[in-house]
Design a protein around this motif. Structure first.
Motif, PDB file in Angstrom:
ATOM      1  N   GLY A   1      -5.904  -4.046   6.125  1.00 16.95           N
ATOM      2  CA  GLY A   1      -6.563  -2.764   5.910  1.00 16.95           C
ATOM      3  C   GLY A   1      -7.496  -2.740   4.720  1.00 16.95           C
ATOM      4  N   ALA A   2      -7.100  -3.375   3.625  1.00 14.30           N
ATOM      5  CA  ALA A   2      -7.964  -3.390   2.443  1.00 14.30           C
ATOM      6  C   ALA A   2      -9.269  -4.114   2.730  1.00 14.30           C
ATOM      7  CB  ALA A   2      -7.234  -4.057   1.275  1.00 14.30           C
TER       8      ALA A   2
ATOM      9  N   GLY B   1      -1.758  -2.865   4.660  1.00 14.24           N
ATOM     10  CA  GLY B   1      -2.866  -2.440   3.835  1.00 14.24           C
ATOM     11  C   GLY B   1      -3.511  -3.565   3.049  1.00 14.24           C
TER      12      GLY B   1
ATOM     13  N   ARG C   1     -15.396   4.589  -1.715  1.00 18.81           N
ATOM     14  CA  ARG C   1     -14.183   3.952  -1.184  1.00 18.81           C
ATOM     15  C   ARG C   1     -13.300   4.973  -0.483  1.00 18.81           C
ATOM     16  NH1 ARG C   1     -11.303  -0.557  -1.247  1.00 18.81           N
ATOM     17  NH2 ARG C   1     -12.963  -1.626  -2.379  1.00 18.81           N
ATOM     18  N   ALA C   2     -13.174   6.170  -1.063  1.00 20.64           N
ATOM     19  CA  ALA C   2     -12.359   7.202  -0.431  1.00 20.64           C
ATOM     20  C   ALA C   2     -12.950   7.613   0.917  1.00 20.64           C
ATOM     21  CB  ALA C   2     -12.242   8.416  -1.356  1.00 20.64           C
TER      22      ALA C   2
ATOM     23  N   SER D   1      -2.835  -0.944  10.148  1.00 21.37           N
ATOM     24  CA  SER D   1      -4.080  -1.438  10.746  1.00 21.37           C
ATOM     25  C   SER D   1      -3.918  -1.800  12.210  1.00 21.37           C
ATOM     26  CB  SER D   1      -4.592  -2.649   9.957  1.00 21.37           C
ATOM     27  OG  SER D   1      -4.892  -2.281   8.626  1.00 21.37           O
TER      28      SER D   1
ATOM     29  N   GLU E   1     -12.302   4.857   3.475  1.00 25.77           N
ATOM     30  CA  GLU E   1     -10.915   4.878   3.968  1.00 25.77           C
ATOM     31  C   GLU E   1     -10.760   5.921   5.064  1.00 25.77           C
ATOM     32  OE1 GLU E   1      -7.236   3.304   4.169  1.00 25.77           O
ATOM     33  OE2 GLU E   1      -8.670   2.675   2.623  1.00 25.77           O
TER      34      GLU E   1
ATOM     35  N   LYS F   1     -12.510   4.709   8.229  1.00 27.50           N
ATOM     36  CA  LYS F   1     -11.739   3.663   8.907  1.00 27.50           C
ATOM     37  C   LYS F   1     -10.712   4.294   9.851  1.00 27.50           C
ATOM     38  CE  LYS F   1      -8.394   1.668   6.725  1.00 27.50           C
ATOM     39  NZ  LYS F   1      -7.623   0.842   5.761  1.00 27.50           N
TER      40      LYS F   1
ATOM     41  N   THR G   1       0.814  -1.216   0.000  1.00 27.58           N
ATOM     42  CA  THR G   1       0.000   0.000   0.000  1.00 27.58           C
ATOM     43  C   THR G   1       0.848   1.266   0.000  1.00 27.58           C
ATOM     44  OG1 THR G   1      -1.618  -1.234   1.305  1.00 27.58           O
ATOM     45  CG2 THR G   1      -1.942   1.130   1.129  1.00 27.58           C
TER      46      THR G   1
ATOM     47  N   THR H   1     -11.474  -1.826   4.782  1.00 32.73           N
ATOM     48  CA  THR H   1     -12.099  -0.811   3.928  1.00 32.73           C
ATOM     49  C   THR H   1     -13.227  -1.417   3.109  1.00 32.73           C
ATOM     50  OG1 THR H   1      -9.999   0.387   3.773  1.00 32.73           O
ATOM     51  CG2 THR H   1     -11.665   0.886   2.116  1.00 32.73           C
ATOM     52  N   SER H   2     -13.024  -2.629   2.593  1.00 33.34           N
ATOM     53  CA  SER H   2     -14.057  -3.286   1.785  1.00 33.34           C
ATOM     54  C   SER H   2     -15.327  -3.518   2.600  1.00 33.34           C
ATOM     55  CB  SER H   2     -13.532  -4.614   1.236  1.00 33.34           C
ATOM     56  OG  SER H   2     -12.461  -4.393   0.343  1.00 33.34           O
TER      57      SER H   2
END
Length: 740
Positions: free
Chosen positions: A193-194, A165, A227-228, A302, A231, A234, A12, A197-198
């Motif tokens: 982290g991804a 990430g 998505r932004a 994370s 993020e 989060k 990331t 976010t998902s």
């Protein structure tokens, strides 16, 4: 005074730290002032953009941004976005150049994910060295522990949980007797982290659908905004009980313009990520396996979420948490390693070679944060010296170690520096990599420890072949043990190593290599598949195969050879026993690179090697190039379609005469059911004049892909026998190997 740098290359973000002359280590800000650079590349307006600029463009041009550039480098594939496609190394190099900035040229310790193969780490090192930085690559988990400055005389076990990430990695690190040793590693892709976010994206999209009666998931531009916002939420939920998410104005299906704002509580967020945390803890327990850690080190962005920290610390309550800076820990450890440490680093894949100064790149290749128009990106201009398979391997005595350092040129040609280190002693210690003058020594777990349970397959004139198992992953591999005192075996060993870093699904990959007093060792990817010879029969037992099946096998084999040809590597011994076939799903591996060598444009190979039945006329005339491989593939295809070789003889003399002077037969003479297109293709592949053939395997693959195969009459051929036992070591009587 030269500064030493530490570079943490994550999926990331990329982070840089410096080791000061005072001994202090500290993060280094990127040119935009940030202490981390997004690991992103974008191709917009016929230009490549990297890092923060690529992130900015991702909102307006979501389809033109590559977020998996590091994973592409690991797999040695291309980055294709926005209508452009470049080799991953050509994208990663300027991305890292933008991070290094004016610091380019200083020695760098580069951290790579702990579960990477040595070939992938070598590609990462090559990207840094092109920028003029002598590079040493070390797994990130060891460097994270090194940043805590452990005492050389400590006796501790540190469990490192790296929740970044994109991936989660758990490692158990042993500190004892002046060593920092990687004991075990487990990794989980697309976690961390991804995944967090998902979960939030799905929560927000569902909430928006309830409010609007419209599913935003079909609107790519809107989902980029979601998505932004997810993020940002989060990060906020990592320190607050609630996050207000403003999605702005959205046009509803009925045309009404609505302002949408949603609320997410920390409890909701914790419920969303609980399954990901549970999966991470499962991997961590696999690593520990009853060996209770004395300390716990949390790494990755994370791990800054309090809920995540609490879950990890509660699961391993007996381990004392180590203080650290989760997002900077690895970069700081890399900088400390670059500056020098009394600890010796040992890990289970491959020790980083000593840094080799790279030639300074031309000014035009010095990357910036967003370089000049690049369609395509220019390759680096700092080319290493030419490789020669005749490289002299020095005699290795007791207590000495042989080191072969890989370099890869901009054309993809692998070359090696050979170094002998250590003094002869009465008895040889376990094999380790030689000590590097700066940074200090790093060693690899010995081959005997990593690749265990050897079972003899075959002994031959050049050495011995074994089955073995990876002690870390339980993967079955093949070990080639070459006789050091045999010149032919030494040459075959070096030829095989030219495949290092070539990661292609249709080429058997080199996983590891080394040497001891008596043998040169190469560890190869291996599948329990029959050879093409076993699958289709030999001698009088051969028969024609269905056209569609034969052409698909040849497409896959040509794809593997094309990957070699991209490096200008000529295989020189392509034949059915060097092609493995998976009978159920139909996959292919090209093997047997003992004779492979580099042939540059305009050059010819003047030695005669290979197997006579598959040898092109120009090989016999000692004027061969890559088209000799095309000819050999043509012979294999001819054999598959007809059950016969195009040329035969009762002995080598008759076969030589047939290859040199007899007319090339048409395949339809042996198999009347073949379509005319097959005769035309084989006529070009087996042309006595190499100028009439495809220039290389890439051109051959293009022709094979363009073929239209007509349905065959019933009974015109037989499929291979998937139950035939795999016996890859028989040599049919019509295969005479030649080397002179």
């Amino acid at each position: 005074m030269a500064l030493e740098l530490g570079l943490d290359v994550g999926h990331t973000f990329v982070r840089l730290a410096v080791h000061r002359p005072s001994g202090e280590v500290e993060p280094v800000a990127a040119p935009d002032g940030a202490k981390q650079t997004p690991c992103l590349a974008a191709y917009v307006d016929r230009r490549w953009h990297f890092g923060a600029e690529a992130l900015r463009l991702s909102t307006e041009h979501p389809d033109s941004v590559a977020r998996d550039v590091l994973d592409r480098l690991r797999r040695d594939s291309s980055v294709a976005v926005g209508g452009a496609a470049e080799p991953a190394a050509a994208v990663v190099t300027p991305l890292l150049g933008g991070v290094l900035g004016a610091a380019a040229g200083h020695p760098v310790t580069v951290a790579y994910p702990a579960d990477w193969e040595v070939s992938a780490a070598a590609r990462l090192a090559a990207c840094v060295e092109v920028l003029g930085c002598p590079a040493t690559v070390v797994p990130a988990d060891l460097l994270a522990v090194l940043a805590t400055e452990p005492a050389p005389d400590a006796a501790e076990r540190v469990l490192v949980l790296d929740l970044g990430g994109e991936t989660f990695q758990a490692s158990l690190i042993q500190i004892e007797a002046g060593e920092l040793r990687q004991v075990a590693v487990a990794a989980r892709q697309h976690l961390a982290g991804a995944a967090f976010t998902s979960h939030l994206v799905e929560f927000l999209a569902s909430g928006a659908a309830e409010e609007l009666g419209y599913d935003l998931r079909h609107e790519r531009a809107l989902m980029t905004t979601v998505r932004a916002r997810a993020e940002a939420a989060k990060i906020q939920l990592g320190r607050a009980a609630m996050a207000e998410v403003d999605l702005g104005y959205i046009v509803a299906p009925d045309g009404e313009r609505l302002h949408l704002e949603l609320t997410v509580s920390a409890d909701d967020f914790h419920d969303m990520i609980q399954s990901s945390i549970a999966e991470a803890l499962e991997a961590a327990r696999e690593v520990v396996r009853g060996a209770q850690p004395t300390h716990l080190l949390l790494v990755g962005g994370s791990c800054q979420v309090p809920f995540v920290r609490r879950q990890f610390e509660a699961a391993f309550g007996q381990a004392q948490p180590l203080a650290g800076r989760p997002t900077q820990q690895v970069a700081l450890g890399a900088a400390r390693h670059a500056g020098g440490t009394p600890l010796r680093l040992v890990w289970g894949t491959e020790a980083a070679p000593p840094p080799v100064p790279a030639p300074a790149p031309a000014p035009s290749t010095q990357p910036a944060a967003s370089p000049a128009p690049a369609a395509p990106l220019p390759p680096p201009t700092a080319a290493p010296p030419r490789n020669s398979v005749a490289t002299a391997l020095p005699e290795v005595g007791p207590g000495q170690t042989l080191q072969l350092t890989l370099r890869v040129s901009p054309e993809g040609v692998a070359t090696f520096d050979v170094t002998l280190s250590g003094e002869r002693t009465a008895a040889a210690p376990p094999m380790v990599a030689p000590a590097a003058p700066s940074p200090p020594a790093v060693v690899s777990r010995g081959l005997a420890e990593r690749w265990v349970g050897r079972e003899l397959i075959e002994s031959g004139s050049t050495g011995t072949t074994y089955w073995a198992k990876d002690a870390i992953t339980s993967r079955v591999v093949r070990i080639r043990a070459f006789d050091r005192d045999n010149d032919q075996a030494r040459s075959a060993f070096l030829n095989n190593l030219q495949l290092l870093g070539l990661s292609h699904s249709n080429v058997a990959q080199i996983l590891d290599f080394g040497a001891d007093e008596q043998q040169l060792l190469a560890v190869l990817e291996w599948d329990d598949w029959p050879t093409l010879r076993d699958a289709t029969g030999s001698g009088d037992g051969r028969s024609a195969q269905p056209v569609e099946w034969a052409v698909q096998v040849m497409r896959l084999a040509a794809a593997g050879v094309a990957a070699m040809h991209e490096r200008r590597l000529c295989h020189r011994n392509l034949k059915p026993t060097n092609i493995l076939v998976e009978p159920t799903m139909l996959d292919v591996r090209v093997t047997g690179a003992d004779q492979a060598t580099v042939v540059r444009p305009g050059e010819v190979l003047t030695d005669t090697v290979g197997t006579l039945s598959y040898m092109a006329p120009e090989v016999l005339a000692r004027r061969a190039d890559l088209r000799a491989d095309v000819y050999a593939l043509g012979v294999v295809l001819f054999e598959l379609l007809t059950g016969h070789l195009p040329f035969a003889g009762a002995n080598q003399r008759e076969l030589l005469e047939a290859i040199r002077s007899h007319p090339t037969p048409t395949a339809s003479h042996f198999n009347p059911n073949l379509p005319p297109s097959m005769d035309a293709l084989l006529g070009r592949l087996l042309a006595r004049d190499p100028q009439q053939r495809p220039v290389d395997a890439t051109a051959l693959l293009a022709e094979l892909e363009a073929l239209t195969i007509e349905p065959e009459p019933a009974g015109s051929g037989k499929l291979m026998d998937a139950d035939r036992p795999a016996d890859g070591w028989r040599k049919p009587v019509d295969e005479w190997e030649v080397e002179r």
